[in-house]
Scaffold this active site. Sequence first.
Site, PDB file in Angstrom:
ATOM      1  N   ASP A   9    -112.252  13.149 -19.877  1.00  0.00           N
ATOM      2  CA  ASP A   9    -112.739  14.744 -20.063  1.00  0.00           C
ATOM      3  C   ASP A   9    -113.761  14.607 -21.018  1.00  0.00           C
ATOM      4  O   ASP A   9    -113.798  13.814 -22.303  1.00  0.00           O
ATOM      5  CB  ASP A   9    -111.454  15.249 -20.665  1.00  0.00           C
ATOM      6  N   ASP A 103    -115.797  19.362 -16.231  1.00  0.00           N
ATOM      7  CA  ASP A 103    -116.035  18.359 -16.959  1.00  0.00           C
ATOM      8  C   ASP A 103    -114.549  17.312 -17.299  1.00  0.00           C
ATOM      9  O   ASP A 103    -114.454  16.602 -18.169  1.00  0.00           O
ATOM     10  CB  ASP A 103    -116.211  18.540 -18.594  1.00  0.00           C
ATOM     11  N   GLU A 104    -113.951  17.510 -16.361  1.00  0.00           N
ATOM     12  CA  GLU A 104    -112.520  16.769 -16.292  1.00  0.00           C
ATOM     13  C   GLU A 104    -112.047  16.388 -14.817  1.00  0.00           C
ATOM     14  O   GLU A 104    -112.173  16.928 -13.976  1.00  0.00           O
ATOM     15  CB  GLU A 104    -111.387  17.905 -16.995  1.00  0.00           C
TER      16      GLU A 104
HETATM   17  P1  TTP Z   1    -112.787  21.866 -22.148  1.00  0.00           P
HETATM   18  O1  TTP Z   1    -112.444  20.398 -21.652  1.00  0.00           O
HETATM   19  O2  TTP Z   1    -111.466  22.366 -22.301  1.00  0.00           O
HETATM   20  O3  TTP Z   1    -113.492  21.625 -23.713  1.00  0.00           O
HETATM   21  P2  TTP Z   1    -114.574  20.752 -24.199  1.00  0.00           P
HETATM   22  O4  TTP Z   1    -114.947  19.930 -23.280  1.00  0.00           O
HETATM   23  O5  TTP Z   1    -115.624  21.913 -24.524  1.00  0.00           O
HETATM   24  O6  TTP Z   1    -113.995  20.134 -25.567  1.00  0.00           O
HETATM   25  P3  TTP Z   1    -112.921  19.064 -25.613  1.00  0.00           P
HETATM   26  O7  TTP Z   1    -112.783  18.567 -24.284  1.00  0.00           O
HETATM   27  O8  TTP Z   1    -113.731  18.023 -26.451  1.00  0.00           O
HETATM   28  O9  TTP Z   1    -112.054  19.545 -26.375  1.00  0.00           O
HETATM   29  O10 TTP Z   1    -113.613  22.570 -21.549  1.00  0.00           O
HETATM   30  C1  TTP Z   1    -114.854  22.023 -20.674  1.00  0.00           C
HETATM   31  C2  TTP Z   1    -115.971  23.201 -20.723  1.00  0.00           C
HETATM   32  O11 TTP Z   1    -115.405  24.234 -20.046  1.00  0.00           O
HETATM   33  C3  TTP Z   1    -116.494  23.835 -22.042  1.00  0.00           C
HETATM   34  O12 TTP Z   1    -117.454  22.812 -22.673  1.00  0.00           O
HETATM   35  C4  TTP Z   1    -116.491  24.866 -21.769  1.00  0.00           C
HETATM   36  C5  TTP Z   1    -115.831  25.562 -20.590  1.00  0.00           C
HETATM   37  N1  TTP Z   1    -114.827  26.406 -21.165  1.00  0.00           N
HETATM   38  C6  TTP Z   1    -115.077  27.766 -21.122  1.00  0.00           C
HETATM   39  O13 TTP Z   1    -115.959  28.183 -20.527  1.00  0.00           O
HETATM   40  N2  TTP Z   1    -114.053  28.532 -21.402  1.00  0.00           N
HETATM   41  C7  TTP Z   1    -112.951  28.307 -22.010  1.00  0.00           C
HETATM   42  O14 TTP Z   1    -111.930  28.781 -22.592  1.00  0.00           O
HETATM   43  C8  TTP Z   1    -112.726  26.793 -22.086  1.00  0.00           C
HETATM   44  C9  TTP Z   1    -111.417  25.923 -22.479  1.00  0.00           C
HETATM   45  C10 TTP Z   1    -113.707  25.834 -21.649  1.00  0.00           C
HETATM   46 MG    MG Z   2    -113.838  18.575 -22.584  1.00  0.00          MG
END
Ligand code: TTP
Ligand code: MG
Length: 398
Positions: A9, A103-104
């Site tokens: 992630d 991203d995951e």
């Molecule tokens: P996440 O992996 O949940 O968040 P992140 O990568 O920004 O942070 P981290 O993993 O370090 O906690 O989500 C990935 C991307 O998806 C995030 O950069 C932006 C998008 N996203 C949204 O557009 N809306 C949301 O509510 C969430 C949770 C994520």
């Molecule tokens: Mg993330």
Amino acid sequence: MRRWIMHVDMDAFYASVEQRDNPEYRGRPVIVGGLSSRGVVATASYEARKLGVHSAMSIVKAKELCPDGIYLRPRFAVYHAISEQVHEIMHRYTPYIEPLSLDEAFLDVTGLHGQFTGPYALGKAIKDDIWKATGLIASVGVAPNKYLAKLASDIKKPNGLVVIPYGQEAQFVAPLPVKRLWGVGRHMEKRLQAAGFYTIGQLAALPHEGALKSIVGNQAKRLYDMARGIDERPVEYERQIHSIGNELTYEHDLEDSEVIDREWYYFAHKVAKRLRQHNLKGRTIAIKVRFNDFETISRQKRIEIATDSEETLYRVGMMLYNKLNINKPIRLLGLTVSDFAETWGQTSLFEEETSQEDLAKAVDGLEAKFGEGIVMKGALWERANQQKREEENHNETI
Ligand code: TTP
Ligand code: MG
């Protein structure tokens, strides 16, 4: 053989990309989201999170908490390209990949760490590869199952790398609050707490799941298993792809041979790039031509050595096309590659081809960083300046 699952992630994904591409934003609170008064935060950099800003919060609220933040609109095309780049790296390790979002992803890495000194070294290798290719940091978890792998990647964010070894599953989760169980939201957390369950260990200590039925209904077994570190779900990887192609129906029929030539180069470029993204090389190259009277012709050729090179696709595509001796206006063109060979770990025998491959990879990398078309051959550059085309069809058959 013992199953090992990895969860990858990216850290603060959209915000990290913006900090990567704009060095002046590094170390500062960056908020990416809809910027209108009704907009919400997509994500915030860790600097902004310290001030309480988080995903799904309204932009208005974020600005109250963080008036000096850098507020940016998302650049989805760039995030998509990076996501593909990261998937390409994962494919070097295993075809068993289940993407959850841009991203995951989960990876089934069973048997793989034999090539490394263990699951930690394997996680480190992917993390390093992602960093080298994209300049971005991924947090990685490696564990006996999906639930624990996701927990592991999250627990030391940002820049985490955590392995949960066999035998320590239940022990690892026992002290954590019940909301750390997958699928336990605020509502279910409240119900569990009202019944006296605060930690995962308290659930695991029950003699059986029956006691949970009155609290969480049909989720009882799932939660009881998870509380003991058990999760048998398989990684649902993408099915195998058998062909990759692009075709285009034109707004205006094509007649000019120079334009048609350029179109073949465009298809070769597009398809070759997608082959490389999937780490595939194909032996059968097929073209499709549809005329303005809807007559449609397909031709294909099988070549000796599997390829992902645009030069080869272009040459073979043109050869097939020239043999058709066409004298009618064209409505649609398409190029498809199939009959894939395994490319994992294969190196080219010919130096010349290797340097072509390196060049192609370098171009892919630049495109992922700066957007499609940053490095273009003359023909593609000219094409990009022509009128927009209609109805591009991006095929992946399985
Ligand atoms: P996440 O992996 O949940 O968040 P992140 O990568 O920004 O942070 P981290 O993993 O370090 O906690 O989500 C990935 C991307 O998806 C995030 O950069 C932006 C998008 N996203 C949204 O557009 N809306 C949301 O509510 C969430 C949770 C994520
Ligand atoms: Mg993330």
